[in-house]
Scaffold this motif. Sequence first.
Motif, PDB file in Angstrom:
ATOM      1  N   ASN A 240       0.818  -1.207   0.000  1.00 34.14           N
ATOM      2  CA  ASN A 240       0.000   0.000   0.000  1.00 34.14           C
ATOM      3  C   ASN A 240       0.860   1.267   0.000  1.00 34.14           C
ATOM      4  OD1 ASN A 240      -2.559  -1.340   0.142  1.00 34.14           O
ATOM      5  ND2 ASN A 240      -2.101  -1.809   2.268  1.00 34.14           N
ATOM      6  N   LEU A 241       1.964   1.206  -0.675  1.00 36.28           N
ATOM      7  CA  LEU A 241       2.890   2.335  -0.692  1.00 36.28           C
ATOM      8  C   LEU A 241       2.273   3.551  -1.363  1.00 36.28           C
ATOM      9  CD1 LEU A 241       5.655   3.215   0.187  1.00 36.28           C
ATOM     10  CD2 LEU A 241       6.602   2.222  -1.879  1.00 36.28           C
TER      11      LEU A 241
ATOM     12  N   MET B 285       0.112   5.457   1.124  1.00 34.13           N
ATOM     13  CA  MET B 285       0.881   6.257   2.085  1.00 34.13           C
ATOM     14  C   MET B 285       1.493   7.482   1.415  1.00 34.13           C
ATOM     15  SD  MET B 285       0.380   5.125   5.029  1.00 34.13           S
ATOM     16  CE  MET B 285       1.465   6.306   5.796  1.00 34.13           C
TER      17      MET B 285
ATOM     18  N   LYS C  94       6.115  -0.706  -5.473  1.00 29.36           N
ATOM     19  CA  LYS C  94       4.749  -0.182  -5.438  1.00 29.36           C
ATOM     20  C   LYS C  94       3.761  -1.096  -6.152  1.00 29.36           C
ATOM     21  CE  LYS C  94       3.835   3.963  -6.573  1.00 29.36           C
ATOM     22  NZ  LYS C  94       3.804   5.271  -7.258  1.00 29.36           N
TER      23      LYS C  94
ATOM     24  N   CYS D 201       9.770   3.867   6.024  1.00 29.33           N
ATOM     25  CA  CYS D 201       8.948   4.191   7.194  1.00 29.33           C
ATOM     26  C   CYS D 201       9.375   5.514   7.830  1.00 29.33           C
ATOM     27  CB  CYS D 201       9.002   3.067   8.220  1.00 29.33           C
ATOM     28  SG  CYS D 201       8.105   1.591   7.705  1.00 29.33           S
TER      29      CYS D 201
ATOM     30  N   ILE E 107       2.256  -0.047   5.239  1.00 30.64           N
ATOM     31  CA  ILE E 107       2.710  -0.246   3.871  1.00 30.64           C
ATOM     32  C   ILE E 107       2.414  -1.659   3.376  1.00 30.64           C
ATOM     33  CG2 ILE E 107       4.745  -0.275   2.376  1.00 30.64           C
ATOM     34  CD1 ILE E 107       5.982   1.777   4.315  1.00 30.64           C
TER      35      ILE E 107
END
Length: 69
Positions: free
Chosen positions: A6-7, A10, A36, A52, A62
């Motif tokens: 789930n980059l 974010m 990604k 992070c 993520i």
Amino acid sequence: MPIIVNLDVMLAKRKMQSKELAETVGITLANLSILKTGKAKAIRFSTLQAICEALDCQPADILEYQPDE
């Protein structure tokens, strides 16, 4: 693959572009794109830590596990 990255979510929440994150973390934009899209086979803990730190988030923000059905 049961691991969902789930980059992009974010990045949107932090209003950061992929290029900026790649430069901050010290990886290529191509490698960040592979991560990604979920095509990466592995990620180094040092890279995960840097991501992070740059996004001020936890690894669970993520990476997500969804078992195959």
